[in-house]
Structures are given as structure tokens and as C-alpha cells.
Write an enzyme that holds these catalytic residues in place. Structure first.
Site, PDB file in Angstrom:
ATOM      1  N   GLU A   1      34.431  40.745  63.215  1.00  0.00           N
ATOM      2  CA  GLU A   1      33.117  40.308  62.755  1.00  0.00           C
ATOM      3  C   GLU A   1      32.493  41.363  61.848  1.00  0.00           C
ATOM      4  O   GLU A   1      32.539  42.557  62.140  1.00  0.00           O
ATOM      5  CB  GLU A   1      32.192  40.038  63.942  1.00  0.00           C
ATOM      6  CG  GLU A   1      32.611  38.854  64.801  1.00  0.00           C
ATOM      7  CD  GLU A   1      31.497  38.406  65.716  1.00  0.00           C
ATOM      8  OE1 GLU A   1      30.357  38.228  65.236  1.00  0.00           O
ATOM      9  OE2 GLU A   1      31.756  38.235  66.920  1.00  0.00           O
TER      10      GLU A   1
ATOM     11  N   HIS B   1      33.145  32.942  56.500  1.00  0.00           N
ATOM     12  CA  HIS B   1      34.370  33.164  57.269  1.00  0.00           C
ATOM     13  C   HIS B   1      35.589  33.052  56.368  1.00  0.00           C
ATOM     14  O   HIS B   1      35.648  32.191  55.488  1.00  0.00           O
ATOM     15  CB  HIS B   1      34.496  32.137  58.398  1.00  0.00           C
ATOM     16  CG  HIS B   1      33.516  32.348  59.502  1.00  0.00           C
ATOM     17  ND1 HIS B   1      33.784  33.128  60.605  1.00  0.00           N
ATOM     18  CD2 HIS B   1      32.252  31.889  59.656  1.00  0.00           C
ATOM     19  CE1 HIS B   1      32.727  33.135  61.404  1.00  0.00           C
ATOM     20  NE2 HIS B   1      31.781  32.394  60.847  1.00  0.00           N
TER      21      HIS B   1
ATOM     22  N   GLY C   1      33.139  31.867  64.450  1.00  0.00           N
ATOM     23  CA  GLY C   1      34.534  32.077  64.069  1.00  0.00           C
ATOM     24  C   GLY C   1      35.439  31.008  64.647  1.00  0.00           C
ATOM     25  O   GLY C   1      36.386  30.554  63.981  1.00  0.00           O
TER      26      GLY C   1
ATOM     27  N   CYS D   1      33.946  34.911  69.165  1.00  0.00           N
ATOM     28  CA  CYS D   1      33.034  34.647  68.056  1.00  0.00           C
ATOM     29  C   CYS D   1      32.879  33.141  67.944  1.00  0.00           C
ATOM     30  O   CYS D   1      33.838  32.443  67.606  1.00  0.00           O
ATOM     31  CB  CYS D   1      33.572  35.242  66.759  1.00  0.00           C
ATOM     32  SG  CYS D   1      32.554  34.867  65.305  1.00  0.00           S
TER      33      CYS D   1
ATOM     34  N   CYS E   1      25.046  32.931  64.671  1.00  0.00           N
ATOM     35  CA  CYS E   1      25.883  33.471  65.749  1.00  0.00           C
ATOM     36  C   CYS E   1      26.059  32.385  66.798  1.00  0.00           C
ATOM     37  O   CYS E   1      25.109  32.042  67.501  1.00  0.00           O
ATOM     38  CB  CYS E   1      25.250  34.713  66.367  1.00  0.00           C
ATOM     39  SG  CYS E   1      26.197  35.384  67.745  1.00  0.00           S
TER      40      CYS E   1
END
Length: 284
Positions: A214, A165, A226, A223, A69
Site C-alpha cells: 500500500e 491500484h 486492493g 487491503c 480504504c
């Protein structure tokens, strides 16, 4: 805490033993009506390796533990410094499958070496068998045959930033079908561990807008991984040049990636804010 609007509950697991909290309890804590409320929960723990300073674990709002994260990593740095758990300003930290290097700046921004992106399908993991693909510059894009596509174009670039992703380019991120397509792509069969779904609008070669659905949390205001994945995919597609300013709905992040040099993927450097909102106690 929050990092560009991506909000977290952060627990000190060094001075108290929280190892036996169940998935259902994490889910209850993250519930915005009946708990504290958060996109993710961070559990700060002592390092298990001699070459690191700390370890932390990440739990999504659905109670499931995940690998990585980006916005949480910045909040972690701010947390351990504010709590006096460390006086070092360059920290090496264990997460599920990698080690991060993190540094706080005087202006409140936090810089994180997120490590190198992963493109090998079995490590993402991603099963491309049976999917149509097209090559765009150095990136292979895969067509996901969705049940109810909101648009004709569902081509995604696939990679891992420690978590999986799927990134697609859209003309207008505000009208992109994030909430309609996101849940289906998140659980698409080609992603055995599910996937984070990114929608990227290129403004210029050094600027994008981004929305991310997410896994386990739904759409969040930002994110970090991301943003890293979107920039990496954009650079490989020939759409972006490093560094890139990423505009999320919760704030801006700066992502730098030097690409692949001598067949070695270079680390992604993310810089962005981390803010403490409030502190409290809860009985579990």
C-alpha cells in the site's frame, strides 16, 4: 481496530475537535514503536451533506491523507455503532471523492458498497504514454519497465477504487517480489498520486490469494480496496467469476462484482470482518 489484520487508529472527531492535527502528528501516532501504531488512521466526523450520515478521513502511516480504504470502512461502521453515534444499520458515508453505503451483519461481518471501479486514466490518475501494452480479454495490461525487476513479467492492470491500484497476476503469491518491486511501482512516474500495488494468485475462478503493497504504508496484512481492485481486474481478464473469496495474510474477504452492464460499471460489494482491539487516550 482491525479489518482482516489491516489495523487502524479510529478517532471520534465528532465530540472533540481534531481538525488542526498536522501530518507530522498523524505520522507519530501511527509509528509502531513511538506511537500507538497502525497502517491507517480514521477520523470520524459529522456529515457535510444532507444525504449522508457521517464523513470520515483517512491518513496513511506516513501521515499523508488518502481517498479511500476498504477495510477501514468496515471498522468505521463497527465504531459508530459501538459508540452509539448511530442506531442505523445502513449508513451512507462521505469519503474523499465518493459516498459509501455500509451495513453490519449479525455474524460480525460488515458489507460495503464500494461504488463502481474507475477505468478512465485521467481519473485514476494514470499516464500510459510510452508504456507497452497487451490486451487480455477485456483488460489492457501495461508493462512497467522497472529498474531492478525481480521477474520478467511486470504487466499490470490499472484502475481506481476511489484510490489508484496496479494489479498483476503471479504464480505464487508467497514468493512474489512484493517488498522488492512494491516501492518502485508505488512511486512509478506513470502514477502521479502514487499507487497501491497488488499481487494476485488465482486459485480458482472464485478464489484468489492476495498481497498488497500500500502506498504510504508498505505491505499490510489486508487491503480492502486492493481486494476489490484485484477481483475487478481478474474478472476483466477472464480469470475470475463473481463472487470471489480473497485470502489475505490477515483473513478472508468476499468480493462481488457484476461487471459492466450496458456500458455502466456496476458497484463492487465487499464483505468482511471488523474488530475492536482496545480503547485508550493519548495527549497530542
Amino acid at each position: 481496530m482491525h479489518g482482516a489484520g489491516n489495523d487502524f487508529i479510529v478517532f471520534n472527531g465528532i465530540d472533540q475537535d481534531l481538525s488542526d492535527i498536522s501530518k507530522a502528528q498523524w505520522l507519530a501516532l501511527a509509528h509502531r514503536q513511538f506511537g500507538i501504531g497502525a497502517d491507517q488512521i480514521l477520523l470520524v466526523e459529522n456529515a457535510t451533506r444532507p444525504d449522508t450520515d457521517f464523513r470520515y478521513r483517512i491518513f496513511n502511516a506516513d501521515g499523508g491523507e488518502v481517498e479511500q480504504c476498504g477495510n477501514g470502512s468496515r471498522c468505521f461502521v463497527r465504531f459508530v455503532l459501538e459508540k452509539g453515534l448511530s442506531n442505523k444499520n445502513s449508513l451512507r458515508v462521505e469519503v474523499a471523492h465518493t459516498i459509501l453505503t455500509l451495513k453490519a451483519h449479525d455474524d460480525g461481518q460488515v458489507e460495503v458498497d464500494m461504488g463502481a471501479p474507475i477505468f478512465e486514466h485521467k481519473l485514476i490518475p494514470f499516464h500510459a504514454s510510452g508504456l507497452a501494452s497487451v490486451q487480455e480479454f477485456r483488460e489492457t495490461l501495461y508493462a512497467l519497465p522497472l529498474t531492478h525487476p525481480a521477474r520478467h513479467d511486470s504487466l499490470v492492470g490499472v484502475l481506481s477504487m476511489g484510490n489508484p491500484h496496479a494489479v498483476q497476476a503471479v504464480g505464487d503469491v508467497d514468493s512474489a517480489p512484493v517488498l522488492e518491486e512494491g516501492p518502485e511501482i508505488e512511486s512509478f512516474a506513470a502514477f502521479p498520486n502514487r499507487v497501491n500495488v497488488g499481487y494476485m494468485q488465482v486459485i480458482s475462478c472464485n478464489e484468489i490469494k492476495l498481497r498488497v503493497f500500500e502506498r504510504g504504508a508498505g505491505e499490510t496484512l489486508a487491503c480492502g480496496t486492493g481486494a476489490c481492485a484485484a477481483v475487478v481486474s481478474g474478472v476483466r481478464r477472464g480469470l475470475l467469476d463473481s463472487p470471489v473469496r480473497v485470502h489475505t495474510r490477515g483473513g478472508d474477504l468476499k468480493i462481488a462484482w457484476d461487471g459492466i452492464i450496458d456500458d455502466v460499471a456496476q458497484p463492487v460489494i465487499m464483505t468482511g470482518p471488523a474488530v475492536t482491539l482496545f480503547e485508550g487516550e493519548i495527549s497530542i
